[in-house]
Write an enzyme that holds these catalytic residues in place. Structure first.
Site, short mmCIF file in Angstrom:
data_model
loop_
_atom_site.label_atom_id
_atom_site.label_comp_id
_atom_site.label_asym_id
_atom_site.label_seq_id
_atom_site.Cartn_x
_atom_site.Cartn_y
_atom_site.Cartn_z
N SER A 144 -2.17 12.30 23.27
CA SER A 144 -1.62 11.12 22.56
C SER A 144 -0.14 11.73 22.01
CB SER A 144 -2.48 11.62 20.61
OG SER A 144 -1.59 11.24 19.81
N TYR A 157 -3.72 18.00 13.97
CA TYR A 157 -4.28 17.08 15.00
C TYR A 157 -3.10 17.41 15.53
CZ TYR A 157 -4.36 12.91 17.85
OH TYR A 157 -5.64 12.11 18.44
#
Length: 253
Positions: A144, A157
């Site tokens: 990501s 995350y």
């Protein structure tokens, strides 16, 4: 004629499904690994309609004891593994002040996004080293933009994706001499089921200039890059990070 074979984790929907479809369109047999006990009724039909074989394994990649069975299923179904797409992952369980981050939420993100992916990559890499022939081989990990761009409200995350990025670098060094391409893809704001709940928020941010390309990313944008890498066309670029984010991550003044 031998067809290459790919494993796509989290491949039943969203980015993973788009990757499976793109790989099937380029001639890969596909094994989808996902949490559901059985695949959606149209998933097998979708993949096999593209002229390739399909297999499915229900598994949680955080459970390391299931990795050997996943690899064996792929080898039994196709006789080989040429590509692994590490796509399965979870977002932050709770968004909020990082000073309130709970250990169980941190552990969940790390166990799935990092630990599970690390050891599945290890198991598949070992199998690839025993796969005969000269077809291109690759391990492609979906991280990501959050591997580099901080979001304090979902630090767990971000940490999991940053750790995964370092794993990719190390794996690329280990496998370069074995002619196995190792790549990291960093999606930006992608339209999937996971982002459906924040559509209005990101619509406004994109309209306000957050994404220079002035649009959402689509799962097919990721799939197209995965198919290109898996075909071996960029093999000497092993270890590279590819941002698929409409220039979101480019630093600006």
């Amino acid at each position: 004629m031998t067809r290459p074979a790919a494993i796509v984790t989290g491949g039943a929907r969203g980015i993973g499904l788009a990757c499976a479809q793109a790989l099937a369109d380029t001639g890969f047999d596909i094994l989808v690994a996902d949490l559901s006990e059985k695949p959606a009724d149209d998933l097998a039909a979708d993949i096999t309609a593209r002229g390739v074989k399909f297999a499915y394994v229900s598994c949680d990649i955080a459970d390391l004891t299931g990795h050997a069975a996943l690899v064996e299923t792929a080898l039994h179904a196709f006789g080989r593994i040429d590509c692994l797409v590490n796509n399965a992952g979870v977002g932050a369980a709770v968004r909020g002040d990082l000073l309130d981050l709970k250990p169980e939420h941190f552990d969940r993100a790390l166990n799935i996004n990092l630990r599970g992916t690390v050891f599945l990559s290890q198991a598949v890499a070992k199998a690839m080293l025993t796969t005969p022939g000269d077809l291109a081989k690759s391990i492609i990990t979906i991280t990501s933009v959050s591997a580099e761009m901080a979001s304090p409200e979902r630090a767990d995350y971000c940490v999991s994706k940053a750790g995964l990025s370092m794993w990719v670098k190390n794996l690329a060094l280990r496998l370069a001499a074995e002619n196995i391409g190792v790549f990291e893809l960093r999606p930006g704001i992608i339209r999937t089921d996971m982002t459906a709940g924040v559509t209005a928020k990101y619509d406004a941010l994109i309209d306000g200039g957050l994404v220079p390309a002035k649009r959402w990313g689509e799962a097919s944008d990721i799939g197209a890059v995965v198919a290109t890498l898996a075909a071996g066309k960029l093999g000497f670029s092993t270890g590279s990070i590819i941002n698929v984010d409409g220039a979101l991550s480019v630093p600006r003044l």
